[in-house]
Enzyme design. Sequence first.
Site, PDB file in Angstrom:
ATOM      1  N   ASP A 175     -21.314 -17.885  38.589  1.00 47.78           N
ATOM      2  CA  ASP A 175     -21.461 -16.451  38.359  1.00 47.78           C
ATOM      3  C   ASP A 175     -22.944 -16.215  38.044  1.00 47.78           C
ATOM      4  O   ASP A 175     -23.372 -16.455  36.929  1.00 47.78           O
ATOM      5  CB  ASP A 175     -20.565 -16.011  37.203  1.00 47.78           C
ATOM      6  CG  ASP A 175     -20.748 -14.549  36.835  1.00 47.78           C
ATOM      7  OD1 ASP A 175     -21.427 -13.839  37.571  1.00 47.78           O
ATOM      8  OD2 ASP A 175     -20.216 -14.139  35.785  1.00 47.78           O
ATOM      9  N   GLU A 209     -27.692  -8.095  35.470  1.00 50.49           N
ATOM     10  CA  GLU A 209     -26.322  -7.610  35.671  1.00 50.49           C
ATOM     11  C   GLU A 209     -25.471  -7.901  34.443  1.00 50.49           C
ATOM     12  O   GLU A 209     -24.649  -7.090  34.031  1.00 50.49           O
ATOM     13  CB  GLU A 209     -25.691  -8.286  36.902  1.00 50.49           C
ATOM     14  CG  GLU A 209     -24.349  -7.687  37.328  1.00 50.49           C
ATOM     15  CD  GLU A 209     -23.116  -8.332  36.671  1.00 50.49           C
ATOM     16  OE1 GLU A 209     -22.004  -7.826  36.892  1.00 50.49           O
ATOM     17  OE2 GLU A 209     -23.251  -9.349  35.949  1.00 50.49           O
ATOM     18  N   GLU A 210     -25.679  -9.068  33.865  1.00 46.53           N
ATOM     19  CA  GLU A 210     -24.805  -9.541  32.780  1.00 46.53           C
ATOM     20  C   GLU A 210     -24.932  -8.705  31.503  1.00 46.53           C
ATOM     21  O   GLU A 210     -24.129  -8.837  30.599  1.00 46.53           O
ATOM     22  CB  GLU A 210     -25.083 -11.019  32.469  1.00 46.53           C
ATOM     23  CG  GLU A 210     -24.717 -11.975  33.612  1.00 46.53           C
ATOM     24  CD  GLU A 210     -23.210 -12.128  33.839  1.00 46.53           C
ATOM     25  OE1 GLU A 210     -22.418 -11.534  33.080  1.00 46.53           O
ATOM     26  OE2 GLU A 210     -22.833 -12.831  34.791  1.00 46.53           O
ATOM     27  N   HIS A 320     -17.624 -17.957  32.909  1.00 39.29           N
ATOM     28  CA  HIS A 320     -18.531 -17.936  31.748  1.00 39.29           C
ATOM     29  C   HIS A 320     -18.396 -19.195  30.890  1.00 39.29           C
ATOM     30  O   HIS A 320     -18.527 -19.158  29.664  1.00 39.29           O
ATOM     31  CB  HIS A 320     -18.350 -16.656  30.907  1.00 39.29           C
ATOM     32  CG  HIS A 320     -18.961 -15.447  31.569  1.00 39.29           C
ATOM     33  ND1 HIS A 320     -19.190 -14.255  30.919  1.00 39.29           N
ATOM     34  CD2 HIS A 320     -19.397 -15.253  32.834  1.00 39.29           C
ATOM     35  CE1 HIS A 320     -19.743 -13.389  31.753  1.00 39.29           C
ATOM     36  NE2 HIS A 320     -19.866 -13.961  32.933  1.00 39.29           N
TER      37      HIS A 320
END
Length: 344
Positions: A175, A209-210, A320
Amino acid sequence: MNYELLKKLCETPSVAGREQRIRDFIHNNVKGYFDEIKVDALGSLICKKFSKNKKKKKILLLCHMDEIGFLVSYINPKGYVFVDPVGGFDPRNLFSRRVLVCTEKEDLKAVMNPQGKPVHTQSAMDRKKIPEPNEFFIDTGLGEKANDKIQIGDYVVMDEPFLELPKKIVSKALDNRIACWLGMEIARYVSENKIELDNDLIIVFTSQEEVGLRGAKTASFDVEPDIAIGIDTTLACDTPGVPEQDWITTHGKGFGLHIKDSSFISDHELVSKFAKLAEKNKIPYQRTILSRGGQDGAAGQQAGSGAKAIAIVVGTRYIHTVTEMVDKSDLENALKILKKFLED
Ligand SMILES: [Zn+2]
């Protein structure tokens, strides 16, 4: 499949707001594939390939390049390092981790553990307690000297090797380095095969983005796409202890065709178009709804006066964590559908 490239992407440390290294790596590897490349103020890499077609539209692919990690928030006089998370960690996954402290001069190998006593001397109460991310600390083994090498704001990533299994890929930062990989492989495919596109192709490797789709928002505003496609991981909870209705996706059942998450609802016509294209080309896919979680497609959809938007996602187990796992066939099917869509 070029998994060597994916390995390099996953092992390049770059947390949200500190994307320089991953951006430079991608930039160096896609230079020849685009007509125009620029870096915007938030650090997203905006790559454009223009079509000669007079009736062309703008198709935007959004691939976030940041990974979750930490910023150093305090170094105590003995040299122990405390951190502030950048992106969502489950603290249960932070026990006894190898980490890399990335300073301006060098990367320091270190370990992360929660404060408190080891199991031998813990009270029964302490044993049950799960610390918050900011209750962990990092030990570089340098003692007081850590204060000379590390400063507040340096960033920290997990330090675990990339693993290729017969059917799966396991790594930290899948991710969303899988999307960077997909974006780069598409650019290479279009360029090497001299494909004449009917529409402008804009691939943006987005920043931050996170922490809230921040890079995608400004980059999409700049691009003003007609069609925006967010490429990302999604959950694959097809593992013990999760009822089937909560799996979101199942490994090996194809790429994920995003219907809805909490940030945006895919354009219904685009969903039908992708579904038909997948069926025509015998590319397996699965429709996905994620009740909590967002992604860059939302920023593309809502930029300027708006765009038709969709997301193509890849089901990821143990997201994650340092053991994020994707199925190779799902990833390959995501690549296939994106190529077909651009050629269609
Ligand atoms: Zn992501």
